[in-house]
Design a protein around this motif. Structure first.
Motif, PDB file in Angstrom:
ATOM      1  N   ARG A  65      38.283  44.979  42.752  1.00 39.50           N
ATOM      2  CA  ARG A  65      37.648  43.624  41.924  1.00 39.50           C
ATOM      3  C   ARG A  65      38.519  43.024  41.096  1.00 39.50           C
ATOM      4  NH1 ARG A  65      35.483  42.164  37.570  1.00 39.50           N
ATOM      5  NH2 ARG A  65      33.673  40.482  37.460  1.00 39.50           N
ATOM      6  N   VAL A 102      35.943  37.594  37.665  1.00 39.90           N
ATOM      7  CA  VAL A 102      34.732  36.811  37.936  1.00 39.90           C
ATOM      8  C   VAL A 102      35.581  35.358  37.978  1.00 39.90           C
ATOM      9  CG1 VAL A 102      34.068  36.377  35.687  1.00 39.90           C
ATOM     10  CG2 VAL A 102      32.426  36.006  37.302  1.00 39.90           C
ATOM     11  N   GLY A 136      32.565  34.243  44.704  1.00 43.24           N
ATOM     12  CA  GLY A 136      31.228  34.615  44.625  1.00 43.24           C
ATOM     13  C   GLY A 136      30.582  34.536  45.882  1.00 43.24           C
ATOM     14  N   VAL A 150      25.324  35.779  39.600  1.00 46.49           N
ATOM     15  CA  VAL A 150      26.437  36.436  39.556  1.00 46.49           C
ATOM     16  C   VAL A 150      26.163  37.672  40.606  1.00 46.49           C
ATOM     17  CG1 VAL A 150      26.786  36.023  37.201  1.00 46.49           C
ATOM     18  CG2 VAL A 150      25.122  38.045  37.724  1.00 46.49           C
ATOM     19  N   ASP A 162      30.433  41.166  36.508  1.00 46.34           N
ATOM     20  CA  ASP A 162      30.416  39.639  36.460  1.00 46.34           C
ATOM     21  C   ASP A 162      30.123  39.192  34.918  1.00 46.34           C
ATOM     22  OD1 ASP A 162      31.779  39.691  38.673  1.00 46.34           O
ATOM     23  OD2 ASP A 162      30.214  38.587  39.831  1.00 46.34           O
TER      24      ASP A 162
END
Length: 251
Positions: free
Chosen positions: A10, A13, A18, A70, A75
């Motif tokens: 990851r 954000v 998304g 989210v 996030d």
């Protein structure tokens, strides 16, 4: 190429688009409202108790409604972290810089205040990339101020680290101390007096407390808040004096 069963790392954000959404947008919700509720919950209940289910209950919606906005709990935490950084009072980007010492003190005090006001920020700062718009605005001002000190280029990153990692550590300890005091139903002064009484009487720490009596007396301050203030200001002055000394040092 990902191996079977391997999960992609990851990033942030702020970098990820998304997942695609299907269906209509949940009524009465938007990302700003969700982020504000997240900050309120983190302030009132702390990071350990925060969950998507608890947030949904606070918003009076289902957890799936939150997931429309989210992808993960991370996030939300990253959004809340940047929202908190938006509380910092920063000069306008086009503003002419004043004395770098005054600007540096203002930035350091603002950051410390933020860490004390929101104790949950400290662990998140070390978890995420911190590239939201408010975090980046803070970083840009720091870079401008440190560049104006006259330090050589190879020392700029170290100067930023020395000042703001100090502030991070100081603000984290102060914030956690205040939070711990509140958890046990005491004011910071009450908690400090009780803690000092305990360590003064404990066999393994009594000698150290006795040896430090002169330091504590010279420290000054009638309240724990005054002690924090004096310690922080003097330590920050030491760092600024160090920068000035390094600027004067021959190349």
């Amino acid at each position: 190429m990902e191996k079977a069963g391997q999960r992609a790392a990851r990033t942030s954000v702020w970098l990820e688009g998304g997942k695609a959404r299907r269906g209509g947008q949940p009524t009465g919700l938007d990302r700003d409202r969700i982020t504000s509720a997240t900050v309120r919950l983190l302030d009132s209940e702390g990071l350990a108790k925060f969950s998507m289910r608890r947030l949904a209950a606070e918003l009076n919606v289902t957890a799936m409604s939150v997931y429309w906005y989210v992808d993960t709990k991370d996030d939300l935490l990253e959004l809340a972290l940047d929202a908190a950084f938006g509380e910092l009072d920063l000069p306008a980007p086009e503003a002419d810089g004043g004395d770098w010492r005054d600007e540096l003190r203002a930035l350091a005090r603002g950051y410390r205040s933020l860490l004390v006001r929101h104790p949950w920020i400290s662990p998140l700062v070390g978890t995420f990339l911190n590239i939201g718009p408010n975090s980046l605005a803070f970083s840009r001002v720091i870079h401008r101020v440190i560049r104006s000190t006259g330090l050589p280029a190879h020392g700029l990153a170290a100067a930023i680290s020395s000042v703001f990692q100090f502030v991070y550590g100081f603000g984290t300890i102060e914030g956690q101390f205040n939070a711990r005091s509140a958890q046990v139903g005491m004011t910071p002064d009450e908690y400090f007096r009780e803690a000092m009484s305990a360590v003064s009487q404990a066999p393994q720490t009594a000698d150290l407390v006795k040896e430090a009596e002169d330091i504590m007396a010279a420290r000054g301050g009638d309240t724990i808040e005054e002690m924090w203030e004096r310690d922080f200001d003097f330590a920050l002055d030491l760092l600024i004096a160090g920068i000035e000394a390094m600027v004067r040092r021959p190349a």
